[in-house]
Design an enzyme around this catalytic site. Structure first.
Site, short mmCIF file in Angstrom:
data_model
loop_
_atom_site.label_atom_id
_atom_site.label_comp_id
_atom_site.label_asym_id
_atom_site.label_seq_id
_atom_site.Cartn_x
_atom_site.Cartn_y
_atom_site.Cartn_z
N LYS A 115 53.16 25.91 44.08
CA LYS A 115 53.57 25.16 42.89
C LYS A 115 52.46 25.09 41.84
O LYS A 115 52.75 25.03 40.65
CB LYS A 115 54.04 23.75 43.28
N LYS A 197 64.88 32.05 48.88
CA LYS A 197 65.80 30.98 49.24
C LYS A 197 66.59 30.51 48.01
O LYS A 197 66.04 30.45 46.92
CB LYS A 197 64.97 29.81 49.80
N LYS A 200 68.00 24.88 43.94
CA LYS A 200 68.70 24.20 42.85
C LYS A 200 67.91 24.23 41.56
O LYS A 200 68.46 24.05 40.48
CB LYS A 200 69.05 22.76 43.23
#
Ligand code: TRP
Length: 332
Positions: A115, A197, A200
């Protein structure tokens, strides 16, 4: 009776609409666990703060996620559904635990490294301390089991280490939680990049089947999904696109992958896409309908999280007091 039940805690960040990946990987399990465990299911709103959020969107997404939990069969009677920020003990315990967590323990987290790379303009202390907040989430409820995806295993390992360290210093305070990783690998991948993966927060909506998608949206996304070279329909490492479609079909129908592969011998990728789209549509429709109904009833939703707030606070506060006492904070 209730006291003998093992405790489960899990949560999802309200940072986007929930996907078929959440349904297959988390919510279906959560729903099944409710009968045998005392379950706490949280909306991890504080966790979203590591990335800038639009306040009104975050508010909406939080309520939407609650409505979706309920639409997916998470029962407010059986389980405690609550919003993380409604329980101040999460932030309070996080501070204490952060004093028991090594700088290097946080620095080596894969998710922190990933991140930080993805948001190199905003590598904030919250992103760094994220797993400590997660540890507080889990330890406050004395959870026995924590249903998580593979990507959260490292965070749970850190939680266990911090809890053990604290217990060693001050005598038994926290239960040491175990990860609960579903047996069948219902890991749903991105439709356009099936080695990644399904997420959302992916910017490309073509990668995602949202639980709120219309029948047409589902059909179009499946039709345009990436397949692999060759014609054979089977699960294989070098066939990530077909494997993903087969997994989606299996998840949507409850049929085993082996059975499905057998049914598709001699058929085309196009056949697989059609059947998969139909199956997903059937699978999601009742959930979407229920969600749309529940969403309109704001009172009902508010009551669910109010009730959850009370129950969660009671449990969390008990643990926090125990911690405060052990570490020597004066209590009146
Ligand atoms: N970090 C988790 C995720 O992004 C969400 C989460 C926050 C969580 N607190 C938790 C999951 C506690 C399990 C237990 O997926």
């Amino acid at each position: 009776m209730e006291n003998n039940q093992k405790i489960i805690l899990s949560g999802i960040q309200p940072s986007g609409n929930l996907t078929i990946g959440h349904l297959a990987g988390a919510l279906t399990n959560w729903q099944q666990l409710q009968d045998d465990y005392q379950c706490f299911y949280m909306i991890a709103d504080l966790h979203t703060m590591t990335i800038r959020q639009e306040p009104s969107v975050l508010r909406d997404k939080t309520m939407d996620t609650i409505a979706m939990y309920v639409a997916c069969g998470i029962s407010p009677e059986k389980s405690t559904l609550f919003v993380q920020s409604h329980v101040p003990a999460h932030s309070q315990l996080q501070w204490i635990l952060s004093c028991f967590t090594g700088y290097s323990e946080c620095a080596k987290m894969t998710q922190f490294k990933d991140k930080s790379q993805a948001h190199s303009d905003n590598i904030n202390v919250g992103l760094f301390a994220y797993p400590v907040l997660m540890a507080a989430d889990i330890l406050l409820y004395q959870a026995d089991l924590v249903p998580i995806g593979d990507d959260q295993k490292q965070h749970l390992e850190l939680t266990r280490n911090v809890a053990q360290r604290f217990n060693y210093h001050y005598s038994d305070t926290f239960k040491i939680p175990e990860p609960f990783i579903p047996k069948i690998g219902a890991r749903i991948m991105s439709l356009q990049e099936p080695t990644k993966k399904m997420s959302k927060s992916d910017e490309n909506e073509k990668n995602i089947i949202f639980l709120t998608d219309s029948d047409d949206q589902i059909r179009n996304k499946i039709k345009r999904s990436v397949t692999d070279s060759g014609t054979e329909i089977k699960c294989a490492d070098n066939k990530p696109g077909i494997t993903n479609l087969l997994t989606l079909l299996s998840v949507s129908t409850g049929n085993s992958l082996i059975n499905i592969e057998n049914n598709f011998i001699g058929k085309t990728y196009g056949d697989l896409k059609n059947t998969t789209a139909d199956a997903i549509i059937e699978f999601i429709k009742p959930i979407r309908n229920e969600y749309e109904k529940i969403k309109l009833d704001k009172n009902y939703l508010n009551n669910i999280i109010k009730d959850g707030m009370e129950k969660a606070n009671k449990t969390a506060f008990k643990t926090l007091c125990k911690v405060y006492k052990k570490i020597g904070l004066v209590q009146l």
